[in-house]
Design an enzyme around this catalytic site. Sequence first.
Site, mmCIF file in Angstrom:
data_model
loop_
_atom_site.group_PDB
_atom_site.id
_atom_site.type_symbol
_atom_site.label_atom_id
_atom_site.label_comp_id
_atom_site.label_asym_id
_atom_site.label_seq_id
_atom_site.Cartn_x
_atom_site.Cartn_y
_atom_site.Cartn_z
ATOM 1 N N ASN A 287 29.985 46.537 37.104
ATOM 2 C CA ASN A 287 30.693 46.349 38.481
ATOM 3 C C ASN A 287 30.418 45.048 39.122
ATOM 4 O OD1 ASN A 287 27.843 46.817 39.122
ATOM 5 N ND2 ASN A 287 28.299 47.808 41.181
ATOM 6 N N CYS A 289 28.443 43.678 41.183
ATOM 7 C CA CYS A 289 27.113 43.189 41.369
ATOM 8 C C CYS A 289 26.004 43.431 40.193
ATOM 9 C CB CYS A 289 26.378 43.823 42.530
ATOM 10 S SG CYS A 289 27.188 43.433 44.236
ATOM 11 N N GLY A 290 26.561 43.979 39.354
ATOM 12 C CA GLY A 290 26.066 44.103 38.115
ATOM 13 C C GLY A 290 24.948 45.031 37.772
ATOM 14 N N GLU A 291 24.905 46.234 38.678
ATOM 15 C CA GLU A 291 23.888 47.086 38.632
ATOM 16 C C GLU A 291 24.502 48.526 37.735
ATOM 17 O OE1 GLU A 291 25.845 48.306 42.582
ATOM 18 O OE2 GLU A 291 25.540 46.473 41.329
#
Length: 751
Positions: A287, A289-291
């Site tokens: 996604n 933001c990478g989480e």
Amino acid sequence: MSEVRITDKVKAELTPNSIKVLQRRYLRKDDKGSVIETPEELFFRVAKVVAEPDSNYGATQSEVEKSTEEFYRMMAKLDFLPNSPTLMNAGRPLGQLSACFVLPIEDSMESIFAAVKDTALIHKSGGGTGFSFSRLRPRNSPVASTSGVASGPVSFMKVINAATEAVKQGGTRRGANMGVLRVDHPDILEFITCKDDLSELTNFNVSVAITDGFMQAVETDGYYDLIDPRTGKAYDKDGKTASYRAREVFDLIVEHAWRTGEPGVMFLDKMNLGNPIPKVGLIESTNPCGEQPLLPYESCNLGSINLSKMVRAVVDSSDPTTMYRCEIDWDKLESMVAKAVHFLDNVIDANNYPLPEIEKNTKANRKIGLGVMGWADMLIQLKVPYDSQEAVNLADRVMGFIQEKSHQTSSEMAQKRGVFPNWERSIYHEKRIPLRNSTVTTIAPAGTISIIAGCSSGIEPLFAISYVRTVMDNTKMVETNPFFEKEAREKGFYSELLMERIAQRGSVREFEEIPDEARKVYVTSHDTAGQWHVRHQAAFQKYTDNAVSKTINLPNEAQVEDVENAYRLAYQLGCKGVTIYRDGSRESQVLATKKEKKEEGKIVPLDRPTTLSGITDKIKTGYGNLYVTINTLDGRPFEVFAQIGKSGYSTMADTEAICRLISLAFRSGIAVDKIIEQLYGIGGASQIFQEGGLIMSIPDAIAKVLNKHFGTNQNANQDRDLTYEFCPDCGSKLEHDSGCIICSQCGFSKC
């Protein structure tokens, strides 16, 4: 709402800033824009919708009502909050509750533009999107069907960026994208540098997907082959296998991250090592933001437990200076984990999905992401410095506990509701572990919901101990971290002047009048060395199914080697990705980009984007009230307009001419202070005092407004940090968090 019985018992525990953010972005409004919902009604609206799926699994009406009350209380007491789309959309016509999605892009025009359409629908619903562009053929490759050549991944990123810009999400959330490209793609160098000009790809975060093989080649100073995405074999260029020296590519990634904060990196093999359903598909993107690593057409349904509320006071007879100390309330935390997993699993069923493929895949794998916020606040209450091994060890213990209890709850739910449909194709089938959800835990940034909860964001350190807020009439108010203010008052070192000085410095480390223990405990992001940022991320990642969103914040004076060291340490400690931000780096880069616009000795002004945001300030002059509007681009002034009331046409014409020239100077890259210096102190026939200062003329008034918001000389010779980036909505300093910018004052956010 007469049916809101619960609100008679539990009042939402909100700060004034929380209420302001809710009113601005979350509460229902009528056709005229007036708020028609209270925070309690919002929480009840969400609780009721999310509790309803209990009835699908045999719950009675009284049991559904019990879940509704539990869900309401955990939100109203700010013990837990779901992601923003759930708060915004549950119980409303849109009904889309997921934060973000990953969409596939195959190497065909049909697939690319289907993704553009799907992106627009998702952004319209309030979600963000992630893409891997690694399957697209490289630039200048032949296209047999048209006898032409391909334009490459970056060109299609620009198409999606333009589509995102065109879709406005109702003023509540702005569209965000993640663009990922494998490090062995032939266009990787163009991708690494694609955000050098920050006016391009403004709706994208970008990350390089790095393999273990690449990192090994970096260590041995070896070469690695580029891979043709159409064949999966070594890329042939001019009759030779194309390869790059790994260390040179790695250095290029590091240098650009140092310059602008982008690209980030995701460690692809580590992400897939944690993939619970490898037989269903491999992870290629995340996604924005990478989480949340996701398969194509999956969604992430997130929520965060407020750790600042998972602490209790206990009597400490061994310490004569205080009547109590704080400790973690493990029983409350365990209870909250169980309720939160129940809540998030229900969100999957209550959701109104933007695409049928997303509903199918989401329900097949039932991924949820339970995370935390308020970590820094918990450490402060426990008197543990963020930048210490004790804090890292505690992170290991806390997240290990949450992981254990959340999986236990998911297993218990599986026995009542059934395992997720793809369970037999998962690693849990091999281990004979029944689970309701293929993933359970995620550490999200929790930027805006942490403002609502009145706590620190995600697992980040405090952004500031004390800061200056500008309220509606431009009055300056000093606000202080409540834990610090309480301790300062109790121990007798509180004063308004000290709080103002702390707000100017942004840290308490150098204030000798503050006790040593407080200076150690109240750590801000820029007090924290890069290694401690990474070690906290790694400690939480160890016990997180998905990934951890964390910004490795570095001071402006950090060197390129500091970024490199952070990347290497993150890889060694098992992080799944890294985001770096060096304070003020984007401001410096904006100026550098403008300088590069020079052609043949001439300065070429930047073109004006279609849409800009800004601020309007009123200042009294001898000619009447002057209304000055300053629009910004990437946090810097881009153009100025001014309207003078009760004056003749000549005065208005002169004012317009001044503003046009100022705007031309801004667009040409002239520094704000240089413009202020030229206008400041110009005298006129009608001078007037305002707020203790002399306004000598209209140019002088414009200079004072520019200096107030963007100059370095706020009060006499008091310097202000030039590297500030400002909120386009309220003018406050922005925080950088996991590839996003967040305003802790008004709730503005952009990824």
